[in-house]
Design a protein around this motif. Sequence first.
Motif, mmCIF file in Angstrom:
data_model
loop_
_atom_site.group_PDB
_atom_site.id
_atom_site.type_symbol
_atom_site.label_atom_id
_atom_site.label_comp_id
_atom_site.label_asym_id
_atom_site.label_seq_id
_atom_site.Cartn_x
_atom_site.Cartn_y
_atom_site.Cartn_z
ATOM 1 N N LYS A 1 -23.532 30.894 115.562
ATOM 2 C CA LYS A 1 -22.924 31.681 114.113
ATOM 3 C C LYS A 1 -21.425 31.764 114.271
ATOM 4 O O LYS A 1 -20.899 31.547 113.372
ATOM 5 N N MET A 2 -20.842 31.911 115.281
ATOM 6 C CA MET A 2 -19.335 31.968 115.603
ATOM 7 C C MET A 2 -18.759 30.609 115.410
ATOM 8 O O MET A 2 -17.964 30.421 114.606
ATOM 9 N N ARG B 1 -16.081 26.810 109.077
ATOM 10 C CA ARG B 1 -16.154 27.289 107.510
ATOM 11 C C ARG B 1 -14.879 27.805 107.111
ATOM 12 O O ARG B 1 -14.380 27.237 106.058
ATOM 13 N N TYR B 2 -14.273 28.564 108.073
ATOM 14 C CA TYR B 2 -13.005 29.149 107.449
ATOM 15 C C TYR B 2 -11.845 28.880 108.451
ATOM 16 O O TYR B 2 -10.833 29.663 108.851
ATOM 17 N N GLN C 1 -7.296 34.893 108.418
ATOM 18 C CA GLN C 1 -7.712 36.089 107.802
ATOM 19 C C GLN C 1 -9.296 36.285 107.307
ATOM 20 O O GLN C 1 -9.879 37.182 108.050
ATOM 21 N N ARG C 2 -9.577 35.404 106.578
ATOM 22 C CA ARG C 2 -11.163 35.451 106.441
ATOM 23 C C ARG C 2 -11.890 35.151 107.716
ATOM 24 O O ARG C 2 -13.021 35.806 107.832
ATOM 25 N N GLN C 3 -11.674 34.320 108.465
ATOM 26 C CA GLN C 3 -12.244 34.072 109.763
ATOM 27 C C GLN C 3 -12.492 35.009 110.612
ATOM 28 O O GLN C 3 -13.484 35.612 111.168
ATOM 29 N N SER C 4 -11.278 36.171 110.600
ATOM 30 C CA SER C 4 -11.223 37.278 111.406
ATOM 31 C C SER C 4 -12.150 38.454 110.936
ATOM 32 O O SER C 4 -12.896 39.130 111.659
ATOM 33 N N GLU C 5 -12.278 38.423 109.542
ATOM 34 C CA GLU C 5 -13.183 39.319 108.768
ATOM 35 C C GLU C 5 -14.534 39.132 109.074
ATOM 36 O O GLU C 5 -15.394 39.987 109.350
ATOM 37 N N GLU C 6 -14.782 37.645 109.134
ATOM 38 C CA GLU C 6 -16.353 37.386 109.157
ATOM 39 C C GLU C 6 -16.573 37.531 110.619
ATOM 40 O O GLU C 6 -17.820 37.782 111.072
ATOM 41 N N MET C 7 -15.763 37.264 111.557
ATOM 42 C CA MET C 7 -16.136 37.566 112.870
ATOM 43 C C MET C 7 -16.321 39.078 113.310
ATOM 44 O O MET C 7 -17.278 39.439 113.994
ATOM 45 N N MET C 8 -15.569 39.775 112.692
ATOM 46 C CA MET C 8 -15.677 41.285 112.993
ATOM 47 C C MET C 8 -16.986 41.847 112.318
ATOM 48 O O MET C 8 -17.765 42.571 112.529
ATOM 49 N N LYS C 9 -17.405 41.099 111.020
ATOM 50 C CA LYS C 9 -18.536 41.518 110.434
ATOM 51 C C LYS C 9 -19.932 41.042 111.272
ATOM 52 O O LYS C 9 -20.870 41.696 111.747
#
Length: 391
Positions: free
Chosen positions: A71-72, A78-79, A84-92
């Motif tokens: 998934k990572m 994908r991003y 910034q969006r990549q970091s947000e999705e990773m934290m989620k």
Amino acid sequence: MTFSFLNPLYTAVSWIIVQFHSLYSHVFDPDGGWAWGLAIASMVVVIRICLIPLFVKQIKATRAMQAIQPKMKAIQERYKNDRQRQSEEMMKLYKEAGTNPFSSCLPIIVQAPFFTALYGVLAKVAKGQDIGVIHGDLLVSAGKAHIFGAPLSATFVGSTETSVKIVTAVMIILMSLSQFITQRQLMTKNVDLTVKTPFMQQQKMLMYVFPIMFAVMGINFPVGVLVYWLTTNVWSMGQQLIVIHNNPTPGSKAFQERQERLKKAGRLRPDGTEIKGALWGMLPPSKAAVSEAASAAAAVVEESAQARRQQPRRQSKAQRQHGGAGQPSAELSKETPAEEPADAAPADASPAESAEKPAAAKQSAAKPAGTKQGTRQQPKRGGGQRPKKKS
């Protein structure tokens, strides 16, 4: 080198060492290296026992990180143009999985203050300065202590004696080798082989980086600190062997070996779970539990066999249309309802409809079979003679 804000930790570390030293002094020479060396090793054991909950958390975090690697990788692809969006999705993703990259480093991070405190205590002892509860006669005794001829405060770089260099070099090699073996057994036996991700490549790289790093740093470590790290590495290696043997990562080589052992011992349920005994599974299960699991496994096998026997045979299209090849006509007559006569009228039909149906039946009977309604019947071509024309 000491730091004032670590004074409480210096006191705690020195107090633990002194307590074990007083215990071993009943067996060994109080001024000898065995009493002080074993005191340092015992302090390591106490610290590692206290860190067992963190070690369990580290195992769970490492397994969770391995599971979310695909998934990572998908999020990174994908991003890849939006950090910034990549970091947000990773934290989620970390939050959903209940892990983070730093969870696997918790035991090392927690040990760092104790390592620093021990380094400071030995540095003060080498200079003959009081530190924590080590002062007076204890300070003199610690200064006299030697391990295989090397003082506790001696280092590979700072010593000019050949015997001290040999002792420190051997301890550095053993420290690095134990670190390498610990990482190698983790990568070869306790990793899910079905997951191929960059995380595995990083772990393989760290398997070689950490031993080299400790070897380079070890030339400046005092003998007492080398005893500390050698003891903690041996403890980690043994602790990890127990975990790999009893609770391996699903999908790993060690997991397959464990399933085979449980199957031979009759301790594996049909669903693949283990029959655990008392005392958190450390004691063998009772005979009743093993026999119950064996009966359940036999019942599952019998049920599957009956399902295979009761499964109908597969028929072809022609067999389905004609009621099955080789089926007796008597059975077909029993299963197929008798056709009603054409002139039979339903019970609820009116008299007019009943009168019309026989006439329609006669007209249909007069037509030859295979002709369609509304088409003229073609005369048959015969081999007879044509009629003669009248003159």
